[in-house]
Design a protein around this motif. Structure first.
Motif, PDB file in Angstrom:
ATOM      1  N   ALA A  42      22.302   4.424  -4.131  1.00  0.00           N
ATOM      2  CA  ALA A  42      21.217   3.468  -4.355  1.00  0.00           C
ATOM      3  C   ALA A  42      21.463   2.176  -3.567  1.00  0.00           C
ATOM      4  N   VAL A  43      22.705   1.732  -3.515  1.00  0.00           N
ATOM      5  CA  VAL A  43      23.054   0.536  -2.737  1.00  0.00           C
ATOM      6  C   VAL A  43      22.764   0.789  -1.259  1.00  0.00           C
ATOM      7  N   SER A  44      23.190   1.929  -0.780  1.00  0.00           N
ATOM      8  CA  SER A  44      22.988   2.280   0.627  1.00  0.00           C
ATOM      9  C   SER A  44      21.501   2.314   0.975  1.00  0.00           C
ATOM     10  N   LYS A  45      20.711   2.904   0.103  1.00  0.00           N
ATOM     11  CA  LYS A  45      19.262   2.989   0.343  1.00  0.00           C
ATOM     12  C   LYS A  45      18.632   1.596   0.353  1.00  0.00           C
ATOM     13  N   ALA A  46      19.057   0.733  -0.563  1.00  0.00           N
ATOM     14  CA  ALA A  46      18.524  -0.632  -0.612  1.00  0.00           C
ATOM     15  C   ALA A  46      18.865  -1.396   0.662  1.00  0.00           C
ATOM     16  N   LEU A  47      20.084  -1.214   1.173  1.00  0.00           N
ATOM     17  CA  LEU A  47      20.480  -1.876   2.417  1.00  0.00           C
ATOM     18  C   LEU A  47      19.670  -1.353   3.598  1.00  0.00           C
ATOM     19  N   ASP A  48      19.482  -0.036   3.649  1.00  0.00           N
ATOM     20  CA  ASP A  48      18.678   0.547   4.725  1.00  0.00           C
ATOM     21  C   ASP A  48      17.258   0.011   4.704  1.00  0.00           C
ATOM     22  N   ARG A  49      16.662  -0.030   3.534  1.00  0.00           N
ATOM     23  CA  ARG A  49      15.282  -0.519   3.433  1.00  0.00           C
ATOM     24  C   ARG A  49      15.180  -1.981   3.833  1.00  0.00           C
ATOM     25  N   ALA A  50      16.167  -2.776   3.465  1.00  0.00           N
ATOM     26  CA  ALA A  50      16.158  -4.186   3.865  1.00  0.00           C
ATOM     27  C   ALA A  50      16.247  -4.296   5.387  1.00  0.00           C
ATOM     28  N   GLY A  51      17.106  -3.495   5.994  1.00  0.00           N
ATOM     29  CA  GLY A  51      17.239  -3.507   7.448  1.00  0.00           C
ATOM     30  C   GLY A  51      15.954  -3.108   8.138  1.00  0.00           C
ATOM     31  N   PHE A  52      15.314  -2.051   7.639  1.00  0.00           N
ATOM     32  CA  PHE A  52      14.058  -1.606   8.242  1.00  0.00           C
ATOM     33  C   PHE A  52      12.960  -2.648   8.054  1.00  0.00           C
ATOM     34  N   LYS A  53      12.975  -3.349   6.943  1.00  0.00           N
ATOM     35  CA  LYS A  53      11.993  -4.414   6.714  1.00  0.00           C
ATOM     36  C   LYS A  53      12.196  -5.549   7.719  1.00  0.00           C
ATOM     37  N   ILE A  54      13.448  -5.869   7.986  1.00  0.00           N
ATOM     38  CA  ILE A  54      13.746  -6.931   8.949  1.00  0.00           C
ATOM     39  C   ILE A  54      13.290  -6.510  10.347  1.00  0.00           C
ATOM     40  N   ILE A  55      13.547  -5.263  10.719  1.00  0.00           N
ATOM     41  CA  ILE A  55      13.096  -4.755  12.011  1.00  0.00           C
ATOM     42  C   ILE A  55      11.564  -4.804  12.093  1.00  0.00           C
ATOM     43  N   SER A  56      10.903  -4.368  11.038  1.00  0.00           N
ATOM     44  CA  SER A  56       9.442  -4.374  10.997  1.00  0.00           C
ATOM     45  C   SER A  56       8.906  -5.788  11.175  1.00  0.00           C
ATOM     46  N   THR A  57       9.515  -6.737  10.507  1.00  0.00           N
ATOM     47  CA  THR A  57       9.091  -8.131  10.626  1.00  0.00           C
ATOM     48  C   THR A  57       9.301  -8.632  12.047  1.00  0.00           C
ATOM     49  N   GLY A  58      10.419  -8.247  12.644  1.00  0.00           N
ATOM     50  CA  GLY A  58      10.678  -8.633  14.028  1.00  0.00           C
ATOM     51  C   GLY A  58       9.628  -8.081  14.976  1.00  0.00           C
ATOM     52  N   LEU A  59       9.241  -6.825  14.763  1.00  0.00           N
ATOM     53  CA  LEU A  59       8.194  -6.216  15.597  1.00  0.00           C
ATOM     54  C   LEU A  59       6.868  -6.957  15.442  1.00  0.00           C
ATOM     55  N   GLN A  60       6.540  -7.316  14.215  1.00  0.00           N
ATOM     56  CA  GLN A  60       5.295  -8.054  13.972  1.00  0.00           C
ATOM     57  C   GLN A  60       5.328  -9.414  14.650  1.00  0.00           C
ATOM     58  N   GLN A  61       6.485 -10.084  14.578  1.00  0.00           N
ATOM     59  CA  GLN A  61       6.596 -11.397  15.206  1.00  0.00           C
ATOM     60  C   GLN A  61       6.495 -11.301  16.724  1.00  0.00           C
ATOM     61  N   CYS A  62       7.092 -10.253  17.291  1.00  0.00           N
ATOM     62  CA  CYS A  62       6.993 -10.046  18.746  1.00  0.00           C
ATOM     63  C   CYS A  62       5.543  -9.808  19.156  1.00  0.00           C
ATOM     64  N   GLN A  63       4.866  -8.963  18.404  1.00  0.00           N
ATOM     65  CA  GLN A  63       3.479  -8.658  18.715  1.00  0.00           C
ATOM     66  C   GLN A  63       2.607  -9.910  18.595  1.00  0.00           C
ATOM     67  N   ALA A  64       2.829 -10.692  17.568  1.00  0.00           N
ATOM     68  CA  ALA A  64       2.044 -11.915  17.375  1.00  0.00           C
ATOM     69  C   ALA A  64       2.310 -12.908  18.506  1.00  0.00           C
ATOM     70  N   ALA A  65       3.568 -13.040  18.912  1.00  0.00           N
ATOM     71  CA  ALA A  65       3.907 -13.964  19.997  1.00  0.00           C
ATOM     72  C   ALA A  65       3.228 -13.531  21.290  1.00  0.00           C
ATOM     73  N   ARG A  66       3.275 -12.236  21.580  1.00  0.00           N
ATOM     74  CA  ARG A  66       2.622 -11.739  22.796  1.00  0.00           C
ATOM     75  C   ARG A  66       1.111 -11.965  22.741  1.00  0.00           C
ATOM     76  N   GLY A  67       0.532 -11.807  21.538  1.00  0.00           N
ATOM     77  CA  GLY A  67      -0.899 -12.030  21.368  1.00  0.00           C
ATOM     78  C   GLY A  67      -1.293 -13.476  21.636  1.00  0.00           C
ATOM     79  N   ARG A  68      -0.360 -14.389  21.384  1.00  0.00           N
ATOM     80  CA  ARG A  68      -0.593 -15.813  21.654  1.00  0.00           C
ATOM     81  C   ARG A  68      -0.195 -16.198  23.075  1.00  0.00           C
ATOM     82  N   GLY A  69       0.276 -15.212  23.855  1.00  0.00           N
ATOM     83  CA  GLY A  69       0.708 -15.483  25.226  1.00  0.00           C
ATOM     84  C   GLY A  69       2.076 -16.129  25.307  1.00  0.00           C
ATOM     85  N   GLU A  70       2.873 -16.014  24.250  1.00  0.00           N
ATOM     86  CA  GLU A  70       4.214 -16.604  24.207  1.00  0.00           C
ATOM     87  C   GLU A  70       5.274 -15.530  24.441  1.00  0.00           C
TER      88      GLU A  70
END
Length: 87
Positions: A42-70
């Protein structure tokens, strides 16, 4: 990264922190092996999900920055490598 944006990941990490403390206590108290391993999974799964959430957030931020021309805060190639390190 902004902690408010990563609130879900932070919640998952705090939960994993508590679960890990429980696993340590179980081992110290010579608890049943199956129960220890179940909680450790359960600990391992929680850590994995947190990591994937961070990656997902990073992807969203990259996409948003590119959309703003940054320039994105991190390259998609680097995010891909980080994602692969979690899998």
């Amino acid at each position: 990264m902004d902690a408010t944006v990563l609130a879900d990941a932070l919640t998952r990490l705090k939960r994993a922190h508590g679960q890990l403390g429980g696993v340590i206590a179980m081992i110290e108290n010579a608890d049943d092996c199956e129960r220890v391993l179940t909680q450790l999974a359960a600990v391992s799964k929680a850590l994995d999900r947190a990591g994937f959430k961070i990656i997902s957030t990073g992807l969203q931020q990259c996409q948003a920055a590119r959309g703003r021309g940054e320039e994105p805060p991190i390259s998609l190639e680097r995010l891909e490598k980080l994602f692969m390190s979690l899998s």
